[in-house]
Design a protein around this motif. Sequence first.
Motif, PDB file in Angstrom:
ATOM      1  N   GLY A   1     -11.401   9.866  -5.521  1.00  0.00           N
ATOM      2  CA  GLY A   1     -10.161   9.567  -4.771  1.00  0.00           C
ATOM      3  C   GLY A   1      -9.426   8.300  -5.218  1.00  0.00           C
ATOM      4  N   SER A   2      -8.424   8.053  -4.760  1.00  0.00           N
ATOM      5  CA  SER A   2      -7.513   6.762  -5.339  1.00  0.00           C
ATOM      6  C   SER A   2      -6.718   6.540  -4.299  1.00  0.00           C
ATOM      7  CB  SER A   2      -6.480   7.355  -6.409  1.00  0.00           C
ATOM      8  OG  SER A   2      -5.564   8.265  -6.154  1.00  0.00           O
ATOM      9  N   VAL A   3      -6.476   5.218  -4.277  1.00  0.00           N
ATOM     10  CA  VAL A   3      -5.575   4.351  -3.514  1.00  0.00           C
ATOM     11  C   VAL A   3      -4.368   4.000  -4.234  1.00  0.00           C
ATOM     12  CG1 VAL A   3      -5.394   2.193  -2.098  1.00  0.00           C
ATOM     13  CG2 VAL A   3      -7.372   3.472  -1.904  1.00  0.00           C
TER      14      VAL A   3
ATOM     15  N   PHE B   1       0.691  -1.127   0.033  1.00  0.00           N
ATOM     16  CA  PHE B   1      -0.049  -0.017  -0.108  1.00  0.00           C
ATOM     17  C   PHE B   1       1.089   1.325   0.040  1.00  0.00           C
ATOM     18  CE2 PHE B   1      -2.013   3.417   2.647  1.00  0.00           C
ATOM     19  CZ  PHE B   1      -3.309   3.341   1.710  1.00  0.00           C
ATOM     20  N   LEU B   2       0.906   2.206  -0.847  1.00  0.00           N
ATOM     21  CA  LEU B   2       1.689   3.360  -0.976  1.00  0.00           C
ATOM     22  C   LEU B   2       0.965   4.501  -0.563  1.00  0.00           C
ATOM     23  CD1 LEU B   2       3.242   2.373  -4.582  1.00  0.00           C
ATOM     24  CD2 LEU B   2       4.121   1.742  -2.586  1.00  0.00           C
ATOM     25  N   GLY B   3      -0.377   4.433  -0.507  1.00  0.00           N
ATOM     26  CA  GLY B   3      -0.690   5.773  -0.129  1.00  0.00           C
ATOM     27  C   GLY B   3      -2.148   5.889  -0.514  1.00  0.00           C
ATOM     28  N   GLU B   4      -2.694   7.095  -0.294  1.00  0.00           N
ATOM     29  CA  GLU B   4      -4.251   7.404  -0.454  1.00  0.00           C
ATOM     30  C   GLU B   4      -4.270   8.844  -0.921  1.00  0.00           C
ATOM     31  OE1 GLU B   4      -8.427   7.747   1.960  1.00  0.00           O
ATOM     32  OE2 GLU B   4      -7.073   6.167   2.381  1.00  0.00           O
ATOM     33  N   ASN B   5      -5.203   9.052  -2.014  1.00  0.00           N
ATOM     34  CA  ASN B   5      -5.629  10.507  -2.223  1.00  0.00           C
ATOM     35  C   ASN B   5      -7.136  10.749  -2.054  1.00  0.00           C
ATOM     36  OD1 ASN B   5      -2.901  11.416  -2.996  1.00  0.00           O
ATOM     37  ND2 ASN B   5      -3.303  10.437  -5.040  1.00  0.00           N
ATOM     38  N   PRO B   6      -7.461  11.585  -0.932  1.00  0.00           N
ATOM     39  CA  PRO B   6      -9.039  11.693  -0.791  1.00  0.00           C
ATOM     40  C   PRO B   6      -9.502  12.331  -1.922  1.00  0.00           C
ATOM     41  CG  PRO B   6      -7.694  13.047   0.514  1.00  0.00           C
ATOM     42  CD  PRO B   6      -6.661  12.135  -0.246  1.00  0.00           C
ATOM     43  N   PRO B   7     -10.816  12.027  -2.080  1.00  0.00           N
ATOM     44  CA  PRO B   7     -11.732  12.950  -2.928  1.00  0.00           C
ATOM     45  C   PRO B   7     -11.887  14.095  -2.595  1.00  0.00           C
ATOM     46  CG  PRO B   7     -13.220  11.171  -2.023  1.00  0.00           C
ATOM     47  CD  PRO B   7     -11.629  11.000  -1.305  1.00  0.00           C
TER      48      PRO B   7
ATOM     49  N   SER C   1       3.280  -0.450 -10.432  1.00  0.00           N
ATOM     50  CA  SER C   1       2.612   0.578  -9.398  1.00  0.00           C
ATOM     51  C   SER C   1       1.494   1.284 -10.079  1.00  0.00           C
ATOM     52  CB  SER C   1       3.626   1.489  -8.922  1.00  0.00           C
ATOM     53  OG  SER C   1       3.918   2.473 -10.006  1.00  0.00           O
ATOM     54  N   GLY C   2       0.546   1.580  -9.445  1.00  0.00           N
ATOM     55  CA  GLY C   2      -0.713   2.090  -9.943  1.00  0.00           C
ATOM     56  C   GLY C   2      -1.937   2.519  -8.927  1.00  0.00           C
ATOM     57  N   SER C   3      -2.934   2.856  -9.277  1.00  0.00           N
ATOM     58  CA  SER C   3      -3.888   3.516  -8.512  1.00  0.00           C
ATOM     59  C   SER C   3      -5.383   2.746  -8.797  1.00  0.00           C
ATOM     60  CB  SER C   3      -4.200   4.921  -8.816  1.00  0.00           C
ATOM     61  OG  SER C   3      -2.699   5.560  -8.387  1.00  0.00           O
ATOM     62  N   VAL C   4      -6.166   2.622  -7.678  1.00  0.00           N
ATOM     63  CA  VAL C   4      -7.406   2.186  -7.923  1.00  0.00           C
ATOM     64  C   VAL C   4      -8.517   3.385  -7.288  1.00  0.00           C
ATOM     65  CG1 VAL C   4      -9.241   0.754  -7.001  1.00  0.00           C
ATOM     66  CG2 VAL C   4      -6.771  -0.158  -7.627  1.00  0.00           C
ATOM     67  N   TYR C   5      -9.251   3.937  -8.202  1.00  0.00           N
ATOM     68  CA  TYR C   5     -10.000   4.912  -7.810  1.00  0.00           C
ATOM     69  C   TYR C   5     -11.394   4.626  -7.118  1.00  0.00           C
ATOM     70  CZ  TYR C   5      -7.106   7.474 -11.112  1.00  0.00           C
ATOM     71  OH  TYR C   5      -6.383   7.844 -11.452  1.00  0.00           O
TER      72      TYR C   5
ATOM     73  N   PHE D   1     -10.052  -5.799 -14.607  1.00  0.00           N
ATOM     74  CA  PHE D   1     -10.360  -5.915 -13.114  1.00  0.00           C
ATOM     75  C   PHE D   1     -11.506  -5.213 -12.921  1.00  0.00           C
ATOM     76  CE2 PHE D   1      -8.979  -4.192  -8.858  1.00  0.00           C
ATOM     77  CZ  PHE D   1      -8.928  -5.569  -8.294  1.00  0.00           C
ATOM     78  N   ARG D   2     -12.237  -5.767 -11.775  1.00  0.00           N
ATOM     79  CA  ARG D   2     -13.661  -5.147 -11.567  1.00  0.00           C
ATOM     80  C   ARG D   2     -13.679  -3.688 -11.105  1.00  0.00           C
ATOM     81  NH1 ARG D   2     -15.633  -7.758  -6.157  1.00  0.00           N
ATOM     82  NH2 ARG D   2     -14.273  -6.958  -4.665  1.00  0.00           N
ATOM     83  N   TYR D   3     -12.467  -3.145 -10.796  1.00  0.00           N
ATOM     84  CA  TYR D   3     -12.345  -1.752 -10.324  1.00  0.00           C
ATOM     85  C   TYR D   3     -11.672  -0.930 -11.465  1.00  0.00           C
ATOM     86  CZ  TYR D   3     -13.726  -3.574  -6.098  1.00  0.00           C
ATOM     87  OH  TYR D   3     -14.459  -4.009  -4.910  1.00  0.00           O
ATOM     88  N   LEU D   4     -11.787   0.423 -11.407  1.00  0.00           N
ATOM     89  CA  LEU D   4     -11.043   1.257 -12.197  1.00  0.00           C
ATOM     90  C   LEU D   4      -9.565   1.366 -11.876  1.00  0.00           C
ATOM     91  CD1 LEU D   4     -11.192   3.122 -14.884  1.00  0.00           C
ATOM     92  CD2 LEU D   4     -11.793   4.873 -12.988  1.00  0.00           C
ATOM     93  N   VAL D   5      -8.673   0.990 -12.569  1.00  0.00           N
ATOM     94  CA  VAL D   5      -7.254   0.786 -12.131  1.00  0.00           C
ATOM     95  C   VAL D   5      -6.653   1.546 -13.433  1.00  0.00           C
ATOM     96  CG1 VAL D   5      -5.335  -0.604 -11.852  1.00  0.00           C
ATOM     97  CG2 VAL D   5      -7.559  -1.666 -11.038  1.00  0.00           C
ATOM     98  N   GLN D   6      -5.771   2.374 -12.743  1.00  0.00           N
ATOM     99  CA  GLN D   6      -4.610   3.095 -13.596  1.00  0.00           C
ATOM    100  C   GLN D   6      -3.302   2.631 -13.202  1.00  0.00           C
ATOM    101  OE1 GLN D   6      -4.366   7.364 -12.989  1.00  0.00           O
ATOM    102  NE2 GLN D   6      -3.018   7.451 -14.755  1.00  0.00           N
TER     103      GLN D   6
END
Length: 174
Positions: A119-121, A107-113, A167-171, A144-149
């Motif tokens: 927001g993104s994890v 887990f690298l961090g979180e950006n709140p909405p 490395s990436g983010s899940v929204y 993947f079932r979620y939006l991944v970048q």
Amino acid sequence: MTPAQKRITVQVSIALGIVGVLVAGLIFFGFNIKNLTQKIVAAREELALRTVALQSLATLRADYTSKAEAYLNVLHNIIPQKDELIDLSKDFQTIASASGLEYGFTFLGENPPAAGALGSVKFGLKLGGTLNKLLEFLKNIQNFRYLVQVESVSIFREESMMRMNLSGSVYFRQ
């Protein structure tokens, strides 16, 4: 002055007075008509603008009902609420296991909405296996079932197997 001249003078004065009042009335009403005409023209222009805006709104509403509303459920499914991401590591592990890969999650961090934005994890994955299995994993993560970048991917050889750092983010939404 003779009585006839007096009468003519009085009648001419009355006639001139009546004509003067009529001319003053015409000038007064002319200015009022001009002002009212300008107001009517401005009101018609505003009415035309509002009519165009109303037609645009009706078109947008019809487009939303016929097209966008169906996709709203799809967006709600691929962009989960934050609480639904508790098992994110297990979800990635399931995909890695299906491809027969060694797996590590960070887990690298979180950006709140904020202000209507998602927001993104942020996460990191370390995977090991054959090149074909690593590429299979990348294809599976696209579905993947979620939006991944995916932000970065590095593949390198380590002794007998290939390694991949991803490395990436899940929204998520609120």
